[in-house]
Design a protein around this motif. Structure first.
Motif, PDB file in Angstrom:
ATOM      1  N   ALA A  40      28.595  31.522 -23.547  1.00  0.00           N
ATOM      2  CA  ALA A  40      29.083  30.436 -23.061  1.00  0.00           C
ATOM      3  C   ALA A  40      30.177  30.459 -22.197  1.00  0.00           C
ATOM      4  O   ALA A  40      30.356  29.665 -21.138  1.00  0.00           O
ATOM      5  N   VAL A  41      31.123  31.410 -22.554  1.00  0.00           N
ATOM      6  CA  VAL A  41      32.332  31.659 -21.560  1.00  0.00           C
ATOM      7  C   VAL A  41      31.650  32.350 -20.259  1.00  0.00           C
ATOM      8  O   VAL A  41      32.480  32.184 -19.222  1.00  0.00           O
ATOM      9  N   LYS A  42      30.855  33.246 -20.377  1.00  0.00           N
ATOM     10  CA  LYS A  42      30.322  33.759 -18.988  1.00  0.00           C
ATOM     11  C   LYS A  42      29.660  32.523 -17.968  1.00  0.00           C
ATOM     12  O   LYS A  42      29.954  32.486 -16.936  1.00  0.00           O
ATOM     13  N   ARG A  43      29.016  31.881 -18.803  1.00  0.00           N
ATOM     14  CA  ARG A  43      28.487  30.649 -17.932  1.00  0.00           C
ATOM     15  C   ARG A  43      29.423  29.696 -17.372  1.00  0.00           C
ATOM     16  O   ARG A  43      29.305  29.362 -16.268  1.00  0.00           O
ATOM     17  N   ALA A  44      30.538  29.416 -18.297  1.00  0.00           N
ATOM     18  CA  ALA A  44      31.511  28.601 -17.987  1.00  0.00           C
ATOM     19  C   ALA A  44      32.373  29.270 -16.496  1.00  0.00           C
ATOM     20  O   ALA A  44      32.644  28.450 -15.628  1.00  0.00           O
ATOM     21  N   SER A  45      32.346  30.693 -16.694  1.00  0.00           N
ATOM     22  CA  SER A  45      33.469  31.272 -15.528  1.00  0.00           C
ATOM     23  C   SER A  45      32.422  31.178 -14.305  1.00  0.00           C
ATOM     24  O   SER A  45      33.213  31.084 -13.166  1.00  0.00           O
ATOM     25  N   VAL A  46      31.019  31.289 -14.200  1.00  0.00           N
ATOM     26  CA  VAL A  46      30.058  31.147 -13.082  1.00  0.00           C
ATOM     27  C   VAL A  46      30.219  29.665 -12.751  1.00  0.00           C
ATOM     28  O   VAL A  46      30.516  29.427 -11.548  1.00  0.00           O
ATOM     29  N   THR A  47      30.146  28.882 -13.618  1.00  0.00           N
ATOM     30  CA  THR A  47      30.306  27.327 -13.053  1.00  0.00           C
ATOM     31  C   THR A  47      31.531  27.032 -12.551  1.00  0.00           C
ATOM     32  O   THR A  47      31.691  26.401 -11.383  1.00  0.00           O
ATOM     33  N   ASN A  48      32.773  27.416 -13.075  1.00  0.00           N
ATOM     34  CA  ASN A  48      33.845  27.116 -12.286  1.00  0.00           C
ATOM     35  C   ASN A  48      33.912  27.833 -10.958  1.00  0.00           C
ATOM     36  O   ASN A  48      34.556  27.295 -10.045  1.00  0.00           O
ATOM     37  N   ALA A  49      33.426  29.111 -10.874  1.00  0.00           N
ATOM     38  CA  ALA A  49      33.403  29.786  -9.671  1.00  0.00           C
ATOM     39  C   ALA A  49      32.641  28.964  -8.380  1.00  0.00           C
ATOM     40  O   ALA A  49      33.110  28.887  -7.189  1.00  0.00           O
ATOM     41  N   ILE A  50      31.489  28.250  -8.839  1.00  0.00           N
ATOM     42  CA  ILE A  50      30.834  27.681  -7.997  1.00  0.00           C
ATOM     43  C   ILE A  50      31.628  26.277  -7.562  1.00  0.00           C
ATOM     44  O   ILE A  50      31.598  25.897  -6.460  1.00  0.00           O
ATOM     45  N   VAL A  51      32.046  25.650  -8.591  1.00  0.00           N
ATOM     46  CA  VAL A  51      32.988  24.476  -8.176  1.00  0.00           C
ATOM     47  C   VAL A  51      34.015  24.608  -7.267  1.00  0.00           C
ATOM     48  O   VAL A  51      34.276  24.303  -6.147  1.00  0.00           O
ATOM     49  N   MET A  52      34.737  25.765  -7.701  1.00  0.00           N
ATOM     50  CA  MET A  52      35.807  26.229  -6.776  1.00  0.00           C
ATOM     51  C   MET A  52      35.492  26.687  -5.530  1.00  0.00           C
ATOM     52  O   MET A  52      36.557  26.950  -4.504  1.00  0.00           O
ATOM     53  N   ARG A 113      29.932  21.104 -14.824  1.00  0.00           N
ATOM     54  CA  ARG A 113      28.801  21.024 -16.017  1.00  0.00           C
ATOM     55  C   ARG A 113      27.244  20.626 -15.159  1.00  0.00           C
ATOM     56  O   ARG A 113      26.410  20.816 -15.739  1.00  0.00           O
ATOM     57  N   ALA A 114      27.852  19.750 -14.183  1.00  0.00           N
ATOM     58  CA  ALA A 114      26.520  19.109 -13.578  1.00  0.00           C
ATOM     59  C   ALA A 114      25.786  20.405 -12.735  1.00  0.00           C
ATOM     60  O   ALA A 114      24.740  20.173 -12.685  1.00  0.00           O
ATOM     61  N   VAL A 115      26.512  21.220 -12.243  1.00  0.00           N
ATOM     62  CA  VAL A 115      26.004  22.272 -11.666  1.00  0.00           C
ATOM     63  C   VAL A 115      25.234  23.137 -12.498  1.00  0.00           C
ATOM     64  O   VAL A 115      23.807  23.630 -12.394  1.00  0.00           O
ATOM     65  N   LEU A 116      25.897  23.546 -13.664  1.00  0.00           N
ATOM     66  CA  LEU A 116      25.042  24.378 -14.713  1.00  0.00           C
ATOM     67  C   LEU A 116      23.741  23.439 -15.283  1.00  0.00           C
ATOM     68  O   LEU A 116      22.867  24.315 -15.454  1.00  0.00           O
ATOM     69  N   ASP A 117      23.842  22.145 -15.321  1.00  0.00           N
ATOM     70  CA  ASP A 117      22.694  21.395 -15.760  1.00  0.00           C
ATOM     71  C   ASP A 117      21.732  21.612 -14.676  1.00  0.00           C
ATOM     72  O   ASP A 117      20.343  21.899 -14.955  1.00  0.00           O
ATOM     73  N   ILE A 118      21.724  21.617 -13.545  1.00  0.00           N
ATOM     74  CA  ILE A 118      20.899  21.563 -12.313  1.00  0.00           C
ATOM     75  C   ILE A 118      20.178  23.051 -12.568  1.00  0.00           C
ATOM     76  O   ILE A 118      19.060  23.034 -12.381  1.00  0.00           O
ATOM     77  N   VAL A 119      21.006  24.012 -12.398  1.00  0.00           N
ATOM     78  CA  VAL A 119      20.674  25.409 -12.448  1.00  0.00           C
ATOM     79  C   VAL A 119      19.760  25.856 -13.657  1.00  0.00           C
ATOM     80  O   VAL A 119      18.726  26.456 -13.645  1.00  0.00           O
ATOM     81  N   ASN A 120      20.345  25.332 -14.981  1.00  0.00           N
ATOM     82  CA  ASN A 120      19.489  25.646 -16.075  1.00  0.00           C
ATOM     83  C   ASN A 120      18.317  24.863 -16.563  1.00  0.00           C
ATOM     84  O   ASN A 120      17.561  25.188 -17.420  1.00  0.00           O
ATOM     85  N   SER A 121      18.188  23.676 -15.961  1.00  0.00           N
ATOM     86  CA  SER A 121      17.276  22.646 -16.412  1.00  0.00           C
ATOM     87  C   SER A 121      15.881  23.107 -16.168  1.00  0.00           C
ATOM     88  O   SER A 121      15.501  23.426 -14.895  1.00  0.00           O
ATOM     89  N   PRO A 122      14.722  23.044 -17.048  1.00  0.00           N
ATOM     90  CA  PRO A 122      13.564  23.328 -16.765  1.00  0.00           C
ATOM     91  C   PRO A 122      12.711  22.448 -15.492  1.00  0.00           C
ATOM     92  O   PRO A 122      11.730  22.293 -15.057  1.00  0.00           O
ATOM     93  N   GLU A 123      13.497  21.119 -15.645  1.00  0.00           N
ATOM     94  CA  GLU A 123      13.001  20.190 -14.569  1.00  0.00           C
ATOM     95  C   GLU A 123      13.431  20.424 -13.154  1.00  0.00           C
ATOM     96  O   GLU A 123      13.041  19.631 -12.347  1.00  0.00           O
ATOM     97  N   THR A 124      14.472  21.463 -12.889  1.00  0.00           N
ATOM     98  CA  THR A 124      14.883  21.446 -11.744  1.00  0.00           C
ATOM     99  C   THR A 124      13.797  22.275 -10.736  1.00  0.00           C
ATOM    100  O   THR A 124      13.118  23.173 -11.343  1.00  0.00           O
ATOM    101  N   ARG A 125      13.555  21.734  -9.696  1.00  0.00           N
ATOM    102  CA  ARG A 125      12.691  22.396  -8.732  1.00  0.00           C
ATOM    103  C   ARG A 125      13.638  23.374  -7.620  1.00  0.00           C
ATOM    104  O   ARG A 125      14.617  22.793  -7.001  1.00  0.00           O
ATOM    105  N   ALA A 126      13.500  24.623  -7.370  1.00  0.00           N
ATOM    106  CA  ALA A 126      14.051  25.242  -6.532  1.00  0.00           C
ATOM    107  C   ALA A 126      13.132  25.672  -5.226  1.00  0.00           C
ATOM    108  O   ALA A 126      11.989  26.024  -5.464  1.00  0.00           O
ATOM    109  N   VAL A 127      13.855  25.505  -4.223  1.00  0.00           N
ATOM    110  CA  VAL A 127      13.242  25.799  -2.837  1.00  0.00           C
ATOM    111  C   VAL A 127      13.957  26.591  -1.943  1.00  0.00           C
ATOM    112  O   VAL A 127      15.291  26.581  -2.055  1.00  0.00           O
TER     113      VAL A 127
END
Length: 228
Positions: A40-52, A113-127
């Motif tokens: 969870a801490v590793k995921r949070a570090s990635v999330t913070n990096a994307i937001v920043m 958290r929204a960014v992490l939700d987008i990337v991790n969700s099985p409903e997300t479509r990646a193009v």
């Protein structure tokens, strides 16, 4: 605390701004080998990096780069777990350093958290998109759109990039302004629900700094969603 109670604290922990008592409890979990907290801490570090990556660039001292990488258990020569985000070691550490210095506001953590939700969700479509600027667009029906791009062109003074959501058979809708780092990399998120059944594409154009209500230049990125 239970892991459920800790779920709201990992981003603050990764930023180094958590209250001492709460930080000590997560520290103890990690020291005891808790795989859930470590991941969870590793995921949070990635999330913070994307937001920043939405903030201005900042160059951290080399000793701080080594300290942060060690703190999240990542060796600078092996960052394969960050490939999906298109982030280099220097960018990640620079953004984390900036985030510690600026003490992120609660709305920025919510965006993380929204960014992490987008990337991790099985409903997300990646193009994927390529030919010049290249990268990926992630679209989630409940969380929004995440754009990660590299090799973007250098902007002239007074210009910025603008993302557009293009409905099928409709006019492009403005989806936010963004700029790149010194290496032509950028990430941008449009939070909120989006109807995949009526959305035809996500695009990027170069616009005046204040943005436009309709595109004024030829798109440099077009990521069609239909049939993907």
């Amino acid at each position: 605390m239970t892991h459920e109670e800790m779920s709201e604290l990992y981003e603050l922990y990764a930023l180094g701004v958590l209250e001492p008592v709460e930080r000590a409890e997560i520290d103890q979990h990690i020291a005891d080998g808790c795989k859930s907290c470590t991941a969870a801490v590793k995921r949070a570090s990635v999330t913070n990096a994307i937001v920043m990556s939405f903030a201005a660039d900042a160059e951290p001292p080399k000793r701080l780069k080594r300290r942060i990488l060690a703190a999240i258990g990542v060796e600078s020569r092996n960052l394969s777990w960050l490939v999906w985000a298109g982030a280099s070691a220097a960018l990640l550490v620079g953004l984390l350093w900036f985030s510690v210095e600026s003490r992120q506001k609660s709305e920025e953590l919510a965006a993380a958290r929204a960014v992490l939700d987008i990337v991790n969700s099985p409903e997300t479509r990646a193009v994927s998109f390529g030919a010049g600027p290249h990268g990926n667009v992630f679209v989630n029906p409940s969380s929004g759109v995440l754009l990660i791009a590299t090799n973007l062109p250098k902007l002239e003074p007074g210009k910025t990039f603008e993302m557009w959501v293009i409905p099928k058979g409709g006019a492009p809708r403005p989806a936010g302004l963004f700029k790149t780092d010194a290496n032509g990399k950028a990430s941008h998120v449009l939070p909120g629900a989006i109807d995949l059944s009526t959305t035809g594409a996500v695009a990027v154009t170069v616009e005046p700094d204040a943005g436009s209500q309709a595109p004024t230049s030829t798109p440099i990125i077009v990521a069609p969603l239909a049939g993907s």
